[in-house]
Write an enzyme that holds these catalytic residues in place. Structure first.
Site, PDB file in Angstrom:
ATOM      1  N   THR A  92      53.538  40.781  47.058  1.00 59.48           N
ATOM      2  CA  THR A  92      53.155  40.911  48.462  1.00 59.48           C
ATOM      3  C   THR A  92      52.622  39.583  48.985  1.00 59.48           C
ATOM      4  O   THR A  92      52.056  38.786  48.245  1.00 59.48           O
ATOM      5  CB  THR A  92      52.102  42.014  48.651  1.00 59.48           C
ATOM      6  OG1 THR A  92      50.867  41.632  48.031  1.00 59.48           O
ATOM      7  CG2 THR A  92      52.572  43.336  48.057  1.00 59.48           C
ATOM      8  N   GLY A  93      52.846  39.341  50.267  1.00 56.15           N
ATOM      9  CA  GLY A  93      52.398  38.096  50.860  1.00 56.15           C
ATOM     10  C   GLY A  93      52.998  36.887  50.171  1.00 56.15           C
ATOM     11  O   GLY A  93      52.295  35.940  49.822  1.00 56.15           O
ATOM     12  N   SER A  94      54.321  36.901  49.989  1.00 52.36           N
ATOM     13  CA  SER A  94      54.954  35.890  49.136  1.00 52.36           C
ATOM     14  C   SER A  94      55.818  34.899  49.890  1.00 52.36           C
ATOM     15  O   SER A  94      56.660  34.224  49.296  1.00 52.36           O
ATOM     16  CB  SER A  94      55.777  36.575  48.041  1.00 52.36           C
ATOM     17  OG  SER A  94      56.595  37.605  48.558  1.00 52.36           O
ATOM     18  N   THR A  95      55.615  34.758  51.195  1.00 48.61           N
ATOM     19  CA  THR A  95      56.406  33.783  51.938  1.00 48.61           C
ATOM     20  C   THR A  95      55.858  32.373  51.796  1.00 48.61           C
ATOM     21  O   THR A  95      56.589  31.398  51.988  1.00 48.61           O
ATOM     22  CB  THR A  95      56.474  34.149  53.432  1.00 48.61           C
ATOM     23  OG1 THR A  95      55.150  34.249  53.965  1.00 48.61           O
ATOM     24  CG2 THR A  95      57.201  35.478  53.632  1.00 48.61           C
TER      25      THR A  95
ATOM     26  N   SER B  52      39.789  36.484  43.197  1.00 54.19           N
ATOM     27  CA  SER B  52      39.307  35.119  43.453  1.00 54.19           C
ATOM     28  C   SER B  52      38.013  34.907  42.692  1.00 54.19           C
ATOM     29  O   SER B  52      37.286  35.871  42.398  1.00 54.19           O
ATOM     30  CB  SER B  52      39.054  34.927  44.950  1.00 54.19           C
ATOM     31  OG  SER B  52      38.342  33.732  45.209  1.00 54.19           O
TER      32      SER B  52
ATOM     33  N   TYR C 281      34.730  38.071  52.887  1.00 50.89           N
ATOM     34  CA  TYR C 281      35.874  37.813  51.996  1.00 50.89           C
ATOM     35  C   TYR C 281      35.495  38.102  50.549  1.00 50.89           C
ATOM     36  O   TYR C 281      36.218  38.803  49.828  1.00 50.89           O
ATOM     37  CB  TYR C 281      36.315  36.361  52.154  1.00 50.89           C
ATOM     38  CG  TYR C 281      37.343  35.898  51.148  1.00 50.89           C
ATOM     39  CD1 TYR C 281      38.681  36.277  51.263  1.00 50.89           C
ATOM     40  CD2 TYR C 281      36.984  35.062  50.081  1.00 50.89           C
ATOM     41  CE1 TYR C 281      39.632  35.834  50.334  1.00 50.89           C
ATOM     42  CE2 TYR C 281      37.928  34.619  49.165  1.00 50.89           C
ATOM     43  CZ  TYR C 281      39.241  35.007  49.298  1.00 50.89           C
ATOM     44  OH  TYR C 281      40.173  34.569  48.388  1.00 50.89           O
TER      45      TYR C 281
ATOM     46  N   GLY D 106      52.375  29.832  49.854  1.00 54.87           N
ATOM     47  CA  GLY D 106      51.187  29.743  49.013  1.00 54.87           C
ATOM     48  C   GLY D 106      51.339  30.278  47.609  1.00 54.87           C
ATOM     49  O   GLY D 106      52.393  30.178  46.977  1.00 54.87           O
ATOM     50  N   ILE D 107      50.240  30.846  47.103  1.00 55.45           N
ATOM     51  CA  ILE D 107      50.226  31.368  45.736  1.00 55.45           C
ATOM     52  C   ILE D 107      51.286  32.447  45.563  1.00 55.45           C
ATOM     53  O   ILE D 107      51.989  32.489  44.548  1.00 55.45           O
ATOM     54  CB  ILE D 107      48.826  31.905  45.389  1.00 55.45           C
ATOM     55  CG1 ILE D 107      47.821  30.749  45.279  1.00 55.45           C
ATOM     56  CG2 ILE D 107      48.852  32.700  44.084  1.00 55.45           C
ATOM     57  CD1 ILE D 107      46.374  31.192  45.133  1.00 55.45           C
ATOM     58  N   GLY D 108      51.433  33.313  46.537  1.00 55.46           N
ATOM     59  CA  GLY D 108      52.424  34.381  46.437  1.00 55.46           C
ATOM     60  C   GLY D 108      53.833  33.854  46.288  1.00 55.46           C
ATOM     61  O   GLY D 108      54.633  34.367  45.499  1.00 55.46           O
TER      62      GLY D 108
END
Length: 263
Positions: A13-16, A141, A154, A18-20
């Site tokens: 998820t959220g892989s467009t 994190s 956060y 950065g880390i993803g």
């Protein structure tokens, strides 16, 4: 060690970006069919094109869905009903003083950072157990342990992820499904680059130099004394998703450069 995930389907998820994105690339290199997720179709399409160029012959699929909502999670589950690997990476962060964070921002952070992973894990874990194998990873994190004074809202969501992952690992005991958390420290993702862009412009330093200065100023307990690369975090995640990591579950695995000052 050669990690081979051929025949496995992995959702990141959220892989467009950065880390993803780095995790998705690493899993594709290991042979998995990788499902790329982001909120907007153009970003998903670009990420797929980038990974396809880096890994010729990679098996890739894209699902555009806002996982900060129950509807978005349901859309992803409908599109990919039976993955073998789920990496709950999607997340948001924003430095803001505790006394200036309104109720709706606390709720937004909780929905995106915590409930996205809860909803998807709830949808997928039992199917993994029925098939006798599965991997669920929450990207938490070091802020889960070192709650940052500038981002209490956060840090709270990242601690919540640890609780969910540990509890779910115990719930899946004996099924062949492992559940773990990975805790990056400061990492040179696009989000961090955006946060540091003014410092880069003001000083003329490279992003790496600005990242190191940030770490020394705000995470002085760091042992590596720099920000990690997204690839360094992804390497740990790919291992945790592998067949070779079968005895690792219920763990909180740090890729924090030694920021958390504990044994």
């Amino acid at each position: 060690m050669k990690i081979d995930l051929s025949g496995k389907t992995a959702i990141v998820t959220g892989s467009t970006v950065g880390i993803g994105h780095a995790i998705a690339l690493g899993l594709a290199r290991a042979g998995a069919t990788v499902v790329i997720n982001g909120r907007k179709q153009p970003a998903v399409d670009k990420a797929i094109a980038d990974i396809a160029a880096a890994v010729p012959g990679a098996s890739l699929k894209g699902v555009a869905a806002d996982l900060g909502t129950a509807e978005g999670a349901a859309a992803l589950v409908a599109a990919v009903p039976a993955p073998d690997i789920l990496v709950n990476n999607v997340g948001i962060f924003n430095p803001q003083d505790f006394f200036e964070v309104p109720d709706e921002e606390w709720t937004r952070f909780f929905e995106v950072n915590v409930m996205s992973g809860v909803r998807l894990s709830r949808a997928y874990a039992q199917g993994m157990a029925e098939r006798g194998w599965g991997r669920i990873v929450f990207i938490s994190s070091e802020s889960a342990i070192n709650i940052p004074v500038e981002m209490v809202h956060y840090g709270f969501t990242k601690t919540a992820q640890l609780a969910v992952a540990r509890g779910l690992a115990k719930r899946m005991a004996g099924t062949g499904v492992t559940v773990n958390s990975v805790l990056p420290g400061p990492t040179l993702s696009e989000g961090v680059a955006e946060m540091l862009k003014d410092e880069v412009a003001k000083t003329g330093h490279s992003l790496e130099e600005a990242g190191a200065a940030f770490v020394k100023a705000h995470r002085p307990s760091s042992i590596i004394q720099r920000a990690a690369t997204v690839e360094e975090v992804a390497n740990m995640v790919v291992y945790v998703c592998s067949k070779e990591a079968s005895a690792t579950t219920g763990a909180a695995l740090r890729v924090d450069g030694g920021v958390v000052d504990t044994i």
